[in-house]
Design an enzyme around this catalytic site. Structure first.
Site, PDB file in Angstrom:
ATOM      1  N   LEU A  35       7.134 -14.092 -10.288  1.00  0.00           N
ATOM      2  CA  LEU A  35       7.642 -12.936 -11.032  1.00  0.00           C
ATOM      3  C   LEU A  35       6.592 -12.431 -12.019  1.00  0.00           C
ATOM      4  CD1 LEU A  35      11.155 -12.415 -12.497  1.00  0.00           C
ATOM      5  CD2 LEU A  35       9.189 -12.022 -13.941  1.00  0.00           C
ATOM      6  N   THR A  50       8.637 -19.331 -12.460  1.00  0.00           N
ATOM      7  CA  THR A  50       8.601 -17.917 -12.826  1.00  0.00           C
ATOM      8  C   THR A  50       7.257 -17.251 -12.507  1.00  0.00           C
ATOM      9  OG1 THR A  50       7.859 -18.387 -15.060  1.00  0.00           O
ATOM     10  CG2 THR A  50      10.234 -18.311 -14.720  1.00  0.00           C
ATOM     11  N   LYS A  51       6.300 -18.062 -12.049  1.00  0.00           N
ATOM     12  CA  LYS A  51       4.954 -17.511 -11.817  1.00  0.00           C
ATOM     13  C   LYS A  51       4.923 -16.310 -10.857  1.00  0.00           C
ATOM     14  CE  LYS A  51       1.596 -19.705 -13.057  1.00  0.00           C
ATOM     15  NZ  LYS A  51       1.108 -19.930 -14.382  1.00  0.00           N
ATOM     16  N   GLN A  74      34.626   5.666  23.259  1.00  0.00           N
ATOM     17  CA  GLN A  74      34.228   6.232  24.552  1.00  0.00           C
ATOM     18  C   GLN A  74      34.429   5.198  25.656  1.00  0.00           C
ATOM     19  OE1 GLN A  74      30.177   7.480  23.761  1.00  0.00           O
ATOM     20  NE2 GLN A  74      30.822   9.074  22.341  1.00  0.00           N
ATOM     21  N   TYR A  87       0.823  -1.223   0.000  1.00  0.00           N
ATOM     22  CA  TYR A  87       0.000   0.000   0.000  1.00  0.00           C
ATOM     23  C   TYR A  87       0.849   1.261   0.000  1.00  0.00           C
ATOM     24  CZ  TYR A  87      -4.494  -2.218   0.931  1.00  0.00           C
ATOM     25  OH  TYR A  87      -5.648  -2.939   0.833  1.00  0.00           O
ATOM     26  N   HIS A 142      33.303   7.683  12.592  1.00  0.00           N
ATOM     27  CA  HIS A 142      32.988   6.387  11.982  1.00  0.00           C
ATOM     28  C   HIS A 142      33.776   6.238  10.678  1.00  0.00           C
ATOM     29  CE1 HIS A 142      29.399   5.235  14.408  1.00  0.00           C
ATOM     30  NE2 HIS A 142      29.396   6.533  14.661  1.00  0.00           N
ATOM     31  N   VAL A 182      26.077 -15.335  -5.888  1.00  0.00           N
ATOM     32  CA  VAL A 182      27.521 -15.455  -6.102  1.00  0.00           C
ATOM     33  C   VAL A 182      28.251 -15.338  -4.760  1.00  0.00           C
ATOM     34  CG1 VAL A 182      27.773 -14.808  -8.529  1.00  0.00           C
ATOM     35  CG2 VAL A 182      27.460 -13.016  -6.817  1.00  0.00           C
ATOM     36  N   GLU A 202      34.185   3.779   8.902  1.00  0.00           N
ATOM     37  CA  GLU A 202      33.590   2.799   7.976  1.00  0.00           C
ATOM     38  C   GLU A 202      32.797   3.441   6.845  1.00  0.00           C
ATOM     39  OE1 GLU A 202      32.742   3.311  11.116  1.00  0.00           O
ATOM     40  OE2 GLU A 202      30.601   3.060  11.505  1.00  0.00           O
ATOM     41  N   CYS A 248      33.578   4.932  17.784  1.00  0.00           N
ATOM     42  CA  CYS A 248      32.571   5.802  18.411  1.00  0.00           C
ATOM     43  C   CYS A 248      32.287   5.374  19.848  1.00  0.00           C
ATOM     44  CB  CYS A 248      31.327   5.875  17.532  1.00  0.00           C
ATOM     45  SG  CYS A 248      30.340   7.323  17.911  1.00  0.00           S
ATOM     46  N   PHE A 249      31.214   4.637  20.082  1.00  0.00           N
ATOM     47  CA  PHE A 249      30.933   4.123  21.430  1.00  0.00           C
ATOM     48  C   PHE A 249      32.140   3.311  21.918  1.00  0.00           C
ATOM     49  CE2 PHE A 249      27.490   1.771  24.075  1.00  0.00           C
ATOM     50  CZ  PHE A 249      27.386   2.829  24.953  1.00  0.00           C
TER      51      PHE A 249
HETATM   52  N1  GLN Z   1      26.110   6.588  22.301  1.00  0.00           N
HETATM   53  C1  GLN Z   1      27.306   7.310  21.986  1.00  0.00           C
HETATM   54  C2  GLN Z   1      27.032   8.781  21.708  1.00  0.00           C
HETATM   55  O1  GLN Z   1      25.921   9.159  21.483  1.00  0.00           O
HETATM   56  C3  GLN Z   1      28.033   6.682  20.819  1.00  0.00           C
HETATM   57  C4  GLN Z   1      27.293   6.754  19.524  1.00  0.00           C
HETATM   58  C5  GLN Z   1      27.830   5.833  18.462  1.00  0.00           C
HETATM   59  O2  GLN Z   1      28.514   4.847  18.740  1.00  0.00           O
HETATM   60  N2  GLN Z   1      27.491   6.087  17.223  1.00  0.00           N
HETATM   61  O3  GLN Z   1      27.938   9.584  21.721  1.00  0.00           O
END
Ligand code: GLN
Length: 548
Positions: free
Chosen positions: A191, A188-189, A384, A148, A506, A241, A508, A380-381
């Protein structure tokens, strides 16, 4: 310039790789020198993915301009090697919010505000705005045909074909073709039905990507062609793959790139996928395996950390090493810390996260890596909590914590960033997107980056409390990265350890298949170096932390 749109719809069921297919189409067009853009449409009512938890929606991807968006945009960035804006993720929430705001401002004065044309106009406007200036724009419509919530988007897509014309729009329908295990026969139905459903909304696909477990046989393709009303030359097969990164090669081999450029009259160069091919070859033929502990609280749902997993793969390919991920549930470690002594890893990553659950387990993983000299990366976390672990166990500050986890801690070594103090709305209010980071010479970070500054993406509210910094530094914690605009800790490391680094940002999100991010490459190199001693195979000279 009239924009050229490739609109991708999905049929039969979700999670068959529509995002990867879209990204792969993007890659084969990029390989022809085209300036390719990609938009993800998400029919849900959230304005963005920022407030959804990973159980709902996997990872939240962060764009350079601070958008918190669908993880499919991460595939687009990795496959296309581009930086996309938050405008490239369009949700129903954004559309309705802006239509209703316009109505309240009186912009539709005198009119009845309706799905058609007001909502569909808003959708078209956003797509065309985002597509402006590119040779070709992919538009992936999230969900499955028949949902929907998807209808206004399909209707907008139908109108776009009418308005822009056949030469400028192309519909690709991606649908699953099951293989009956008893008779080994492709069915294939489903699809066919999904194409029929699409036609009900006035859309006839121009091409079909049939997803299947094994390569389709001629009979199945013939059937799809007949019932979907698409010539066999416009039916492509994306069968399972070894790696998603092979999908562009599979589609290219079937001539999809030439088909698209011809059909859309795109001015394309000869395709060059040689870099991509080399990357896929390296990925598929590793010389050595590295076991990487991945500690976090959403580990049962791998999509929660997809960009980190991909970043490790990219780094691994560059080193001809396959990262074998060992998922460590921090909740379990919290209950039974001794389990860590049974876990055999060559490297440890402590993952991003929010909230208290499982954090003592993450801190245990950090201690384990620090004390046992296991190459460590905190993100990040994870960064910390590395500061919390160091404060408690090296500096001896009992009860040290982040105020996110213990508001009454006697030692708030991590606290809310000052500008976050007045924030009461949770959507889109974190420290988000690109910030420049200055890298301190003579540090591990400096050796990894080989530069005195970098730009990385952020998503956090908390940060290292600068009041504790002198003591932390005295005890051996090295700050090797600072934000350049304000004084904020961005990278920490330890010296008396082969490789211990953690980032507030981050890394990544900026990793690309052929351009791994330095910290991931460094982590795997260090792990290989340590392994090399025992196993005699390292593959890379590695990065070792010296005295400075
Ligand atoms: N919770 C932590 C903060 O807000 C780390 C956040 C995170 O890892 N992206 O600063």
């Amino acid at each position: 310039m009239v924009p050229k749109l490739i609109i991708v719809t999905g049929g039969v069921m979700s999670s068959v790789g529509k995002g990867v297919t879209t990204a792969s189409i993007g890659r084969i067009l990029r390989a022809r020198g085209l300036n390719v853009n990609a938009i993800k449409v998400d029919p849900y009512l959230n304005v963005d993915a920022g407030t959804m938890n990973p159980y709902q929606h996997g990872e939240v991807f962060v764009t350079y301009d601070g958008g918190e968006i669908d993880l499919d945009l991460g595939h687009y960035e990795r496959f296309l090697d581009v930086e996309l804006s938050r405008r490239n993720n369009i949700t129903s929430g954004q559309i309705y919010l802006s239509v209703i705001e316009k109505e309240r401002r009186g912009e539709y004065l005198g009119q009845t505000v309706q799905l058609i044309p007001h909502v569909t106009d808003e959708i078209k406007k956003r797509i065309l705005d985002a597509a402006d200036g590119f040779d070709v724009t992919l538009v992936e419509i999230g969900g499955t045909v028949g949902d929907y919530e998807q209808l206004p988007f399909l209707e907008a897509a139908r109108q776009l074909r009418l308005e822009l014309g056949e030469e400028n729009t192309l519909f690709v329908h991606v649908a699953w073709v099951p293989l009956l295990p008893t008779t080994e026969e492709f069915k294939t139905k489903p699809l066919q039905h999904s194409v029929a459903e699409l036609r009900r909304y006035g859309i006839q696909p121009d091409a079909v990507v049939a997803r299947s477990q094994k390569p389709l046989d001629k009979a199945a393709i013939k059937k799809i062609s007949l019932f979907a009303n698409v010539p066999a030359s416009a039916i492509f097969n994306s069968y399972d793959v070894d790696t998603v990164y092979r999908v562009p090669l599979v589609l290219e081999e079937q001539g999809m790139g030439d088909f698209l450029t011809r059909r859309l009259a795109l001015r394309a160069a000869r395709p060059d996928l040689s870099d991509w091919q080399n990357f896929v070859d390296a990925l598929a033929n590793p010389r050595v395996e590295v076991k990487v502990g991945m500690c976090g609280k959403y580990v049962e749902l791998r999509d929660s950390y997809i960009s980190i997993v991909e970043a490790l793969r990219h780094a691994g390919a560059a080193l001809r090493a396959r990262p074998k991920l060992v998922w460590i549930n921090s909740d379990e470690v919290e209950k039974r810390p001794e389990m860590l002594s049974d876990i055999d890893v060559d490297a440890m990553v402590v993952l991003p996260g929010f909230g208290k659950r499982g954090t003592e387990g993450m801190i245990e993983c950090i201690r384990h890596a620090r004390v046992n000299k296991i190459p460590f990366l905190g993100i990040c976390f994870g960064m910390q909590l590395a500061v919390v672990e160091f404060s408690r166990n090296v500096l001896g500050l009992r009860g040290a914590n982040s105020t996110e986890l213990d508001p009454d801690t006697p030692h708030p070594v991590v606290h809310l960033a000052p500008e976050q103090l007045g924030v009461d709305k949770l959507g889109g209010t974190m420290i988000l997107g690109n910030r420049e980071v200055e890298i301190v010479p003579g540090t591990l970070a400096h050796r990894l980056y080989g530069a005195s500054s970098t730009v990385e993406r952020h998503r956090h509210r908390y940060e290292v409390n600068l009041d504790y910094l002198p003591k932390l530094q005295e005890a051996g914690l090295v700050v090797s990265g600072w934000r350049t605009d304000i004084r904020r800790v961005e990278i920490i490391e330890l010296r008396d350890h082969p490789f211990f680094i953690a980032t507030q940002f981050h890394p990544e999100f900026r990793s690309r298949p052929t351009k791994p991010r330095p910290v991931f490459r460094g982590l795997l190199s260090a792990a290989l170096l340590a392994k090399g001693g025992e196993e005699g195979g390292g593959g890379d000279q590695g990065v070792r932390q010296g005295g400075g």
